[in-house]
Scaffold this motif. Sequence first.
Motif, short mmCIF file in Angstrom:
data_model
loop_
_atom_site.label_atom_id
_atom_site.label_comp_id
_atom_site.label_asym_id
_atom_site.label_seq_id
_atom_site.Cartn_x
_atom_site.Cartn_y
_atom_site.Cartn_z
N PRO B 81 -31.02 54.15 50.43
CA PRO B 81 -32.12 55.07 50.15
C PRO B 81 -32.14 56.24 51.14
O PRO B 81 -31.55 56.16 52.22
CB PRO B 81 -33.36 54.20 50.32
CG PRO B 81 -32.89 52.80 50.30
CD PRO B 81 -31.50 52.83 50.83
N PRO B 85 -34.42 52.77 55.08
CA PRO B 85 -35.31 51.77 55.67
C PRO B 85 -34.53 50.54 56.11
O PRO B 85 -33.60 50.11 55.43
CB PRO B 85 -36.25 51.41 54.52
CG PRO B 85 -35.49 51.73 53.29
CD PRO B 85 -34.56 52.84 53.62
N LEU B 86 -34.89 50.01 57.28
CA LEU B 86 -34.20 48.84 57.82
C LEU B 86 -35.24 47.95 58.50
O LEU B 86 -36.27 48.45 58.95
CB LEU B 86 -33.15 49.25 58.85
CG LEU B 86 -31.99 50.12 58.36
CD1 LEU B 86 -31.32 50.81 59.52
CD2 LEU B 86 -30.98 49.30 57.59
N TYR B 87 -34.93 46.66 58.61
CA TYR B 87 -35.79 45.78 59.39
C TYR B 87 -35.45 46.00 60.85
O TYR B 87 -34.48 45.45 61.36
CB TYR B 87 -35.59 44.33 58.99
CG TYR B 87 -36.10 44.03 57.60
CD1 TYR B 87 -37.46 44.05 57.33
CD2 TYR B 87 -35.23 43.73 56.56
CE1 TYR B 87 -37.94 43.79 56.06
CE2 TYR B 87 -35.71 43.45 55.29
CZ TYR B 87 -37.06 43.49 55.05
OH TYR B 87 -37.53 43.22 53.79
N GLU B 89 -36.61 45.02 63.63
CA GLU B 89 -36.68 43.97 64.65
C GLU B 89 -35.51 43.00 64.54
O GLU B 89 -35.36 42.11 65.36
CB GLU B 89 -38.03 43.24 64.58
CG GLU B 89 -38.19 42.22 63.47
CD GLU B 89 -38.41 42.81 62.09
OE1 GLU B 89 -38.53 44.06 61.99
OE2 GLU B 89 -38.44 42.06 61.10
N ASP B 94 -27.54 39.76 61.97
CA ASP B 94 -28.46 38.92 61.18
C ASP B 94 -28.91 39.66 59.93
O ASP B 94 -29.05 39.07 58.86
CB ASP B 94 -29.70 38.56 62.01
CG ASP B 94 -29.37 37.61 63.12
OD1 ASP B 94 -28.23 37.10 63.13
OD2 ASP B 94 -30.22 37.38 63.99
N TYR B 95 -29.14 40.95 60.11
CA TYR B 95 -29.58 41.76 58.97
C TYR B 95 -28.51 41.79 57.89
O TYR B 95 -28.79 41.60 56.70
CB TYR B 95 -29.91 43.17 59.45
CG TYR B 95 -30.29 44.10 58.33
CD1 TYR B 95 -31.45 43.87 57.59
CD2 TYR B 95 -29.51 45.18 57.99
CE1 TYR B 95 -31.80 44.71 56.56
CE2 TYR B 95 -29.86 46.03 56.96
CZ TYR B 95 -31.01 45.79 56.25
OH TYR B 95 -31.35 46.61 55.22
N PHE B 98 -28.47 38.56 56.10
CA PHE B 98 -29.60 38.47 55.16
C PHE B 98 -29.29 39.22 53.86
O PHE B 98 -29.47 38.69 52.76
CB PHE B 98 -30.86 39.04 55.82
CG PHE B 98 -32.00 39.30 54.88
CD1 PHE B 98 -32.69 38.25 54.30
CD2 PHE B 98 -32.39 40.61 54.57
CE1 PHE B 98 -33.75 38.49 53.43
CE2 PHE B 98 -33.44 40.84 53.70
CZ PHE B 98 -34.11 39.78 53.12
N VAL B 99 -28.79 40.46 53.99
CA VAL B 99 -28.51 41.25 52.79
C VAL B 99 -27.39 40.59 51.97
O VAL B 99 -27.48 40.51 50.74
CB VAL B 99 -28.13 42.70 53.16
CG1 VAL B 99 -27.75 43.49 51.92
CG2 VAL B 99 -29.27 43.39 53.86
N GLU B 101 -26.65 37.43 51.81
CA GLU B 101 -27.19 36.25 51.14
C GLU B 101 -28.01 36.64 49.91
O GLU B 101 -27.88 36.07 48.84
CB GLU B 101 -28.08 35.45 52.10
CG GLU B 101 -27.29 34.58 53.06
CD GLU B 101 -28.19 33.87 54.05
OE1 GLU B 101 -29.40 34.17 54.09
OE2 GLU B 101 -27.67 33.03 54.81
N ILE B 102 -28.85 37.66 50.11
CA ILE B 102 -29.75 38.02 49.02
C ILE B 102 -28.99 38.71 47.88
O ILE B 102 -29.39 38.68 46.73
CB ILE B 102 -30.93 38.87 49.55
CG1 ILE B 102 -32.16 38.57 48.73
CG2 ILE B 102 -30.64 40.35 49.52
CD1 ILE B 102 -33.42 38.89 49.44
N GLN B 146 -24.94 47.79 54.79
CA GLN B 146 -25.70 46.89 53.91
C GLN B 146 -25.52 47.28 52.44
O GLN B 146 -25.57 46.43 51.56
CB GLN B 146 -27.19 46.83 54.30
CG GLN B 146 -28.01 48.09 54.13
CD GLN B 146 -28.50 48.30 52.71
OE1 GLN B 146 -28.60 47.36 51.92
NE2 GLN B 146 -28.79 49.53 52.36
#
Lengths: 241, 310
Positions: B81, B85-87, B89, B94-95, B98-99, B101-102, B146
């Motif tokens: 985007p 936007p990113l997490y 923390e 790890d991020y 997470f991506v 996996e999802i 990501q």
Amino acid sequence: MKKIWIITKRELRSFFDSLMAYIMIVLFLGFSGFFTWISGSDIFLVNQASLQTFFGIAYWTLFFFIPAITMGLLADERKSGTLELLVTKPVSSWQIIIGKFLAAFLLICISLALTFPYYITVANIGKIDHGAVWMGYLGLLFMSASYISIGLFASSITSNQIVSFLIALFIGIFFHLIFGIASSGSAGWFAGILNYLSISTHFESMARGVIDSKDLFYFLSIIFFGLIGTELSLSKRNLSN
Amino acid sequence: MEVSVENITKTYGFQKAVDGISFKVKAGEIVGFLGPNGAGKTTTMKIITCFMPPNEGDVKVGGISVLSDPEEVKKHIGYLPETNPLYKEMPVIDYLRFVAEIQGVQKEKIRERIVEMIQVCGLKSEKYKKIGELSKGYQQRVGLAQAMIHDPDVLILDEPTSGLDPNQIVEIRELIKKIGREKTVILSSHILAEVEATCDRILIVNEGKLVADGTANTLRKQAQAKEIVKVTIEDGDRNQIFQALQKLETVELVDLLPQYTQSYEVQSKPDASSRRAIFKLCTEKGWTLTEMTPVERKLEEVFRDLTITN
């Protein structure tokens, strides 16, 4: 199911990474421990081997803490824009909502599990009604789930965490207090309805060790409507963002 | 995988953000999306990525409609985007996990994909840091990583090189080009030179409508119906040359270029070329023609012509 767990895992981890979880647990144990054992109408004053005092305290502490846990769940994602990232991944909005709901619920479960030493201690002091204790815990869990669902809804309609917190408290206070007070001030079928809508009616009957399908139905419907509302406001994302 | 946008319209309140845009992008094609701010680029991308449905029309990714099966479409799309936007923390590694996996990357492949993305996007020294601690350029790389972690067939990048330094821009462009050989890439940008350097095809949107579609060269030609050449003629009187040039049949206008006193800019009449005539004129009069170059219009001018309406 797998996708839900992935979201729950991330959310739980962010609770612990941001210290939110530790603060929540320490405050919850601190408050409930202080009032259960040390001050006010504590267990020694009541002089009965029961956890009624603790349940009464937890009833109030959870009411304030849960909106603090849920306020960021969706509002923060909306604000930072990560919601856009999340909904463009192959997950449905239901999976996102249930995943976040479970994360908050698990955090509450962990906090409540940490109060088991109270139970063990009291059980060693005197003869305790084990059934009533387990039903009390179950009641707290149902109540927490209801407030999480309300908090999640509040979090989904704004991008401001404070606003989300206040909306959750505002909706919550009706179920927590106002319906109860209003019902004692009115009469007839109207009082009956208000009494049924009040969480304390259902919680107290459970904390005494009585479970009724009416109570279960009550809690499950609050959870259901909260989650439906969240889903609706999440799928209407094109209006706000 | 082919992306086909079919006559989509999106309204915010009373304002039409996208107004009947249609185009097709084939696999192995890199398409640049150009347009002034608020032209509807980002909205179009948000519709393709299933962030929001169009009011009218449909988008099909590999034949699957975003309206009927968004879940399936999302599996094939990698999206960066505009705001990246990113997490903040979460640590980078790890991020990315997470991506992955999802996005449904197979468990045994996740590790391998993360290692590859970290290497490709140059995140090796930053992988254990929290995303919020990284500079904007590195965050942009995490955003790209990501988007590509599940090896998507379609890559949608909203201003992928914003915030990067010149070296990184070159690296990322090369990366996009490499990916674009097999995959479908749609990227938006304000930087025209970037679009020209990376994209096979350019789409220009303005006020929600598609105003141009083609390669950089065809766009230039389309916008430039009249031939303009710059000529330098020596050994002659300036005024005489000027008048002789203007008398040529095919010439519409001659400009004196002040800084090079021997140079002129000759604009021909529509659909005519004056180059032969100029050469003949010089041989007849015994002037020396030292330069004759066609003046190409810059893509910037094409862009301005197409997007400034009043």
